[in-house]
Design a protein around this motif. Structure first.
Motif, mmCIF file in Angstrom:
data_model
loop_
_atom_site.group_PDB
_atom_site.id
_atom_site.type_symbol
_atom_site.label_atom_id
_atom_site.label_comp_id
_atom_site.label_asym_id
_atom_site.label_seq_id
_atom_site.Cartn_x
_atom_site.Cartn_y
_atom_site.Cartn_z
ATOM 1 N N GLU A 96 0.828 -1.220 0.000
ATOM 2 C CA GLU A 96 0.000 0.000 0.000
ATOM 3 C C GLU A 96 0.852 1.255 0.000
ATOM 4 O OE1 GLU A 96 -1.923 3.436 1.886
ATOM 5 O OE2 GLU A 96 -0.419 2.162 2.839
ATOM 6 N N ILE A 97 1.986 1.230 0.672
ATOM 7 C CA ILE A 97 2.838 2.410 0.766
ATOM 8 C C ILE A 97 3.381 2.809 -0.606
ATOM 9 C CG2 ILE A 97 4.987 1.172 1.276
ATOM 10 C CD1 ILE A 97 5.678 3.343 3.265
ATOM 11 N N GLU A 98 3.717 1.819 -1.439
ATOM 12 C CA GLU A 98 4.226 2.139 -2.771
ATOM 13 C C GLU A 98 3.098 2.548 -3.715
ATOM 14 O OE1 GLU A 98 7.207 0.407 -6.222
ATOM 15 O OE2 GLU A 98 6.985 -0.682 -4.346
ATOM 16 N N LEU A 99 1.928 1.948 -3.546
ATOM 17 C CA LEU A 99 0.764 2.350 -4.332
ATOM 18 C C LEU A 99 0.530 3.852 -4.194
ATOM 19 C CD1 LEU A 99 -1.869 1.723 -5.953
ATOM 20 C CD2 LEU A 99 -2.956 1.278 -3.744
ATOM 21 N N GLY A 100 0.564 4.348 -2.965
ATOM 22 C CA GLY A 100 0.369 5.779 -2.744
ATOM 23 C C GLY A 100 1.537 6.600 -3.239
ATOM 24 N N ALA A 101 2.761 6.126 -2.986
ATOM 25 C CA ALA A 101 3.956 6.887 -3.352
ATOM 26 C C ALA A 101 4.055 7.107 -4.855
ATOM 27 C CB ALA A 101 5.202 6.175 -2.840
ATOM 28 N N LEU A 102 3.573 6.158 -5.641
ATOM 29 C CA LEU A 102 3.630 6.296 -7.098
ATOM 30 C C LEU A 102 2.737 7.418 -7.613
ATOM 31 C CD1 LEU A 102 3.623 2.533 -8.143
ATOM 32 C CD2 LEU A 102 5.519 4.138 -8.380
ATOM 33 N N GLU A 103 1.775 7.851 -6.807
ATOM 34 C CA GLU A 103 0.794 8.834 -7.254
ATOM 35 C C GLU A 103 1.060 10.253 -6.748
ATOM 36 O OE1 GLU A 103 -2.005 8.387 -9.172
ATOM 37 O OE2 GLU A 103 -1.685 6.262 -9.519
ATOM 38 N N ILE A 104 1.939 10.397 -5.760
ATOM 39 C CA ILE A 104 2.068 11.727 -5.165
ATOM 40 C C ILE A 104 2.869 12.669 -6.049
ATOM 41 C CG2 ILE A 104 1.967 10.697 -2.858
ATOM 42 C CD1 ILE A 104 4.906 11.520 -2.552
ATOM 43 N N LYS A 105 2.598 13.956 -5.880
ATOM 44 C CA LYS A 105 3.318 14.993 -6.613
ATOM 45 C C LYS A 105 4.392 15.658 -5.753
ATOM 46 C CE LYS A 105 -0.673 16.184 -9.516
ATOM 47 N NZ LYS A 105 -1.658 15.283 -8.882
ATOM 48 N N GLY A 106 4.279 15.520 -4.428
ATOM 49 C CA GLY A 106 5.219 16.168 -3.532
ATOM 50 C C GLY A 106 6.438 15.317 -3.253
ATOM 51 N N ARG A 107 7.022 15.494 -2.085
ATOM 52 C CA ARG A 107 8.242 14.785 -1.699
ATOM 53 C C ARG A 107 7.965 13.816 -0.554
ATOM 54 N NH1 ARG A 107 11.657 20.002 -0.552
ATOM 55 N NH2 ARG A 107 9.538 20.752 -0.153
ATOM 56 N N ILE A 108 8.836 12.819 -0.453
ATOM 57 C CA ILE A 108 8.704 11.807 0.590
ATOM 58 C C ILE A 108 9.948 11.803 1.465
ATOM 59 C CG2 ILE A 108 8.520 9.345 1.099
ATOM 60 C CD1 ILE A 108 7.034 8.979 -1.517
ATOM 61 N N ILE A 109 9.727 11.970 2.759
ATOM 62 C CA ILE A 109 10.754 11.679 3.752
ATOM 63 C C ILE A 109 10.326 10.369 4.403
ATOM 64 C CG2 ILE A 109 11.904 12.406 5.868
ATOM 65 C CD1 ILE A 109 11.182 15.289 5.136
ATOM 66 N N CYS A 110 11.117 9.334 4.236
ATOM 67 C CA CYS A 110 10.740 8.017 4.759
ATOM 68 C C CYS A 110 11.631 7.655 5.934
ATOM 69 C CB CYS A 110 10.858 6.961 3.668
ATOM 70 S SG CYS A 110 10.217 5.349 4.164
ATOM 71 N N ILE A 111 11.008 7.272 7.032
ATOM 72 C CA ILE A 111 11.720 6.992 8.276
ATOM 73 C C ILE A 111 11.553 5.524 8.641
ATOM 74 C CG2 ILE A 111 11.824 7.528 10.746
ATOM 75 C CD1 ILE A 111 10.609 10.321 9.883
ATOM 76 N N THR A 112 12.678 4.838 8.812
ATOM 77 C CA THR A 112 12.628 3.450 9.264
ATOM 78 C C THR A 112 13.635 3.241 10.381
ATOM 79 O OG1 THR A 112 12.368 1.173 8.493
ATOM 80 C CG2 THR A 112 14.305 2.366 7.692
ATOM 81 N N GLY A 113 13.671 2.030 10.912
ATOM 82 C CA GLY A 113 14.498 1.697 12.055
ATOM 83 C C GLY A 113 13.694 0.785 12.958
ATOM 84 N N THR A 114 14.365 0.146 13.893
ATOM 85 C CA THR A 114 13.664 -0.765 14.791
ATOM 86 C C THR A 114 12.913 -0.002 15.874
ATOM 87 O OG1 THR A 114 15.390 -2.409 14.385
ATOM 88 C CG2 THR A 114 13.938 -2.794 16.265
ATOM 89 N N LYS A 115 13.528 1.042 16.401
ATOM 90 C CA LYS A 115 12.923 1.822 17.478
ATOM 91 C C LYS A 115 12.885 3.305 17.088
ATOM 92 C CE LYS A 115 12.862 -1.817 20.209
ATOM 93 N NZ LYS A 115 11.600 -2.491 20.575
ATOM 94 N N GLY A 116 11.837 3.988 17.571
ATOM 95 C CA GLY A 116 11.793 5.439 17.442
ATOM 96 C C GLY A 116 11.160 5.982 16.185
ATOM 97 N N LYS A 117 10.612 5.112 15.336
ATOM 98 C CA LYS A 117 10.048 5.586 14.067
ATOM 99 C C LYS A 117 8.870 6.526 14.274
ATOM 100 C CE LYS A 117 9.125 1.462 12.420
ATOM 101 N NZ LYS A 117 9.641 0.665 13.558
#
Length: 246
Positions: A96-117
């Motif tokens: 689902e995350i990529e489905l949405g990302a393919l359609e956006i016109k703005g920018r994406i800051i993506c945050i991952t990690g085990t803790k603190g996301k």
């Protein structure tokens, strides 16, 4: 992407799955939503999709190989036989995350990690909003990205929390800025090994280019090892190192 007339199945009808169904339906796809749970168990979620005119297959799943694309909710394990068979038949799989990302016109800051996301996603989006920017906290934080695409424009910043479950089936997902906080063993009930878990996380870097940024924890050797493969500009941070004296 042009979804008009495409036959698409959304597997897993929690919040992300419902949002994906509505997102695709609005774009003219022939959507089927499916879940192992019954209509009674889904309750208002099933009612919402039925009211929108979306076909449902509940209490089991249809043959996924008969669809043009399969959209996976984060809680759906892609190692299941029905999903593997669809992939082997050449059916496109998208989280689902990529489905949405393919359609956006703005920018994406993506945050991952085990803790603190979640904390980082919440704090960063709040700072951007306070600065007068159109920032939207989405993803694993509980707000599906597909529910926030409409009404956005080139100035919108999607501050996106991504778990390993959301990243593991991405193919073309490319954040303008990837943030990797830390890496510890986790979710080994879903991922067969720690290495597989780490590889899922590392997909945050897979499609970045020299025009992008990667903010990484320089005190976490696991994160640094995975970040070595990115083509983005690497910006290290050191959370446990005191700043130099002024």
């Amino acid at each position: 992407m042009n979804w008009m007339g495409a036959r698409v199945v959304v597997v897993g009808l929690a919040r992300s799955g419902v949002a994906a169904c509505l997102f695709l339906h609005k774009r003219g796809a022939r959507v089927v939503g499916t879940d192992r749970r019954t209509a009674d168990a889904l309750g208002s979620l099933a009612d919402e999709l039925k009211a929108a005119g979306i076909e449902l297959v509940l209490g089991g799943h249809p043959d996924l190989t008969t669809f043009d694309a399969v959209i996976l909710s984060p809680g759906v394990d892609p190692a299941q036989d029905m999903i593997t068979k669809a992939r082997d038949k050449g059916v496109r799989l998208l989280p689902e995350i990529e489905l949405g990302a393919l359609e956006i016109k703005g920018r994406i800051i993506c945050i991952t990690g085990t803790k603190g996301k979640s904390t980082t996603t919440t704090a960063l989006s709040a700072m951007l909003l306070a600065a007068g920017l159109d920032a939207r906290a989405v993803g694993n934080i509980g707000a599906p990205i597909t529910a926030h695409v409409d009404g956005s424009d080139e100035s919108t910043i999607f501050v996106t929390e991504a778990s390993s479950f959301q990243l593991e089936t991405t193919r073309d997902f490319r954040p303008d800025c990837a943030v990797f906080l830390n890496l510890f063993a986790d979710h080994l009930d879903r991922h067969p090994t720690f290495a597989a878990y780490a590889e899922a996380k590392a997909l945050i870097f897979a499609n970045q280019t020299s025009a992008d940024a990667a903010i990484v924890n320089a005190e976490d050797q696991g994160v640094l090892g995975l970040a070595a493969r990115t083509k983005a500009q690497v910006l290290p941070f050191r959370p446990r190192t005191p700043p130099p004296a002024s």
